[in-house]
Scaffold this motif. Structure first.
Motif, mmCIF file in Angstrom:
data_model
loop_
_atom_site.group_PDB
_atom_site.id
_atom_site.type_symbol
_atom_site.label_atom_id
_atom_site.label_comp_id
_atom_site.label_asym_id
_atom_site.label_seq_id
_atom_site.Cartn_x
_atom_site.Cartn_y
_atom_site.Cartn_z
ATOM 1 N N THR A 135 37.871 39.005 44.866
ATOM 2 C CA THR A 135 37.139 39.330 46.095
ATOM 3 C C THR A 135 37.841 39.598 47.238
ATOM 4 N N ILE A 136 37.106 40.230 48.064
ATOM 5 C CA ILE A 136 38.102 40.586 49.404
ATOM 6 C C ILE A 136 38.468 39.273 50.231
ATOM 7 N N ASN A 137 38.321 38.053 49.649
ATOM 8 C CA ASN A 137 39.112 37.153 50.136
ATOM 9 C C ASN A 137 40.389 36.779 49.605
ATOM 10 N N ASN A 138 40.861 37.461 48.367
ATOM 11 C CA ASN A 138 42.004 37.580 47.807
ATOM 12 C C ASN A 138 42.877 38.635 48.550
ATOM 13 N N ASN A 139 43.964 39.199 47.641
ATOM 14 C CA ASN A 139 44.621 40.439 48.479
ATOM 15 C C ASN A 139 43.518 41.638 48.522
ATOM 16 N N ILE A 140 43.717 42.355 49.656
ATOM 17 C CA ILE A 140 43.054 43.678 49.914
ATOM 18 C C ILE A 140 44.000 44.784 50.541
ATOM 19 N N LEU A 141 43.412 45.829 49.843
ATOM 20 C CA LEU A 141 43.884 47.268 50.586
ATOM 21 C C LEU A 141 42.712 47.955 50.869
ATOM 22 N N THR A 142 42.613 48.244 52.191
ATOM 23 C CA THR A 142 41.510 49.191 52.688
ATOM 24 C C THR A 142 41.729 50.449 52.741
ATOM 25 N N SER A 153 51.618 47.545 45.585
ATOM 26 C CA SER A 153 52.946 47.370 45.388
ATOM 27 C C SER A 153 53.426 45.792 45.929
ATOM 28 N N ASN A 154 54.480 45.536 45.885
ATOM 29 C CA ASN A 154 55.000 44.025 46.250
ATOM 30 C C ASN A 154 54.496 42.993 45.142
ATOM 31 N N ILE A 191 64.444 42.976 42.247
ATOM 32 C CA ILE A 191 63.750 44.087 41.502
ATOM 33 C C ILE A 191 62.627 44.996 42.313
ATOM 34 N N ASN A 192 62.636 46.049 42.481
ATOM 35 C CA ASN A 192 61.488 46.843 43.324
ATOM 36 C C ASN A 192 61.415 48.339 42.634
ATOM 37 N N ILE A 245 51.388 48.662 40.684
ATOM 38 C CA ILE A 245 50.439 49.268 39.563
ATOM 39 C C ILE A 245 49.530 50.096 40.271
ATOM 40 N N THR A 246 49.192 51.226 39.834
ATOM 41 C CA THR A 246 48.430 52.074 40.420
ATOM 42 C C THR A 246 46.966 52.212 39.795
ATOM 43 N N ILE A 247 46.016 52.004 40.812
ATOM 44 C CA ILE A 247 44.661 52.196 40.356
ATOM 45 C C ILE A 247 43.866 53.446 41.002
ATOM 46 N N LYS A 248 43.198 53.902 40.139
ATOM 47 C CA LYS A 248 42.382 55.113 40.280
ATOM 48 C C LYS A 248 41.101 54.942 39.959
ATOM 49 N N GLY A 249 39.920 55.672 40.793
ATOM 50 C CA GLY A 249 38.844 55.658 40.757
ATOM 51 C C GLY A 249 38.026 56.348 41.732
ATOM 52 N N SER A 250 36.782 56.321 41.822
ATOM 53 C CA SER A 250 36.025 56.792 42.833
ATOM 54 C C SER A 250 34.710 56.178 43.145
ATOM 55 N N ILE A 251 34.240 56.409 44.252
ATOM 56 C CA ILE A 251 32.941 55.928 44.834
ATOM 57 C C ILE A 251 31.980 57.125 44.905
#
Length: 230
Positions: free
Chosen positions: A76-83, A94-95, A206-207, A48-54
């Protein structure tokens, strides 16, 4: 007594306004804007692609930023995270698992405080009622001498399938089978629902928008790939 009550109400009103304007939880007064939603997201079977801005007032105030996600709301950052390095966000997660709802939040860390955006909920695609173009590869030296068989396969919601070979003309050679999914690992039984009696049994991973794996056959095993057609 009336003057005392009026004074008390005035103080309470002023205190309430002061609390509502308290921005201690957002020290840099930054804004997190979501451009993705369940209605306009870009999703595949495993991403899934996430789009946004800060948007921030002080470009040096953010020490870390990224996307966090989980299968339950308010990740939260205690779950899955992408920096991430940029305040402009357009990133593929992905994955992921097929046909699964996920919840995402953009976050930023400012002065050791974590600021989260709103929840973004989105689901990966489902294999149900999808149609794929299969390429079945027989290895060199097998009974077919390195032949590739092209076909279409429909995966229905009731876990049945329809195989239709392309090379000899669609509608000429058709078989009906079944399918099952364990996370992203597909088992496709070419005939019926018993892997021990089916001429072919396809297994694969599936990928994104493709599937690839191996198949069993009484004469020789081989490999296969599939891409979504519609």
């Amino acid at each position: 007594m009336k003057k005392f009550n009026l004074l008390f109400i005035s103080v309470l009103f002023i205190s309430t306004i002061s609390c509502s304007n308290d921005e201690g939880n957002n020290p840099s007064k930054l804004k997190i804007i979501n451009e993705s939603s369940s209605n306009n997201n870009e999703a595949t079977f495993t991403s899934i692609t996430i789009k946004g801005s800060i948007i921030e007032t002080n470009s040096n105030s953010i020490s870390s930023r990224g996307i966090c996600w989980s299968k339950t709301p308010n990740p939260t950052i205690n779950n899955n995270i992408l920096t991430l390095e940029s305040n402009i966000i357009n990133n593929e997660i992905s994955n992921l698992s097929v046909n699964t709802m996920y919840y995402f939040r953009i976050f930023a860390i400012v002065n050791n405080k974590i600021i989260y955006g709103e929840n973004i909920s989105s689901s990966t695609l489902s294999l149900e009622n999808s149609k794929w173009r299969f390429a079945t590869y027989y290895p060199e030296g097998a009974f077919s001498s390195g032949t590739t068989i092209e076909s279409t396969v429909n995966f229905y919601a009731d876990r049945t399938t329809k195989f239709d070979e392309i090379g000899i003309g669609q509608g000429v050679f058709i078989t009906y089978g079944s399918w099952s999914l364990n996370d992203n690992f597909l088992t496709y039984i070419w005939e019926g629902n018993n892997p021990n009696t089916s001429t072919y049994v396809y297994t694969g991973t599936i990928n994104g928008m493709t599937i690839q794996g191996t198949f069993t056959h009484p004469s020789t095993p081989g490999t296969w790939t599939a891409t979504l057609t519609d």
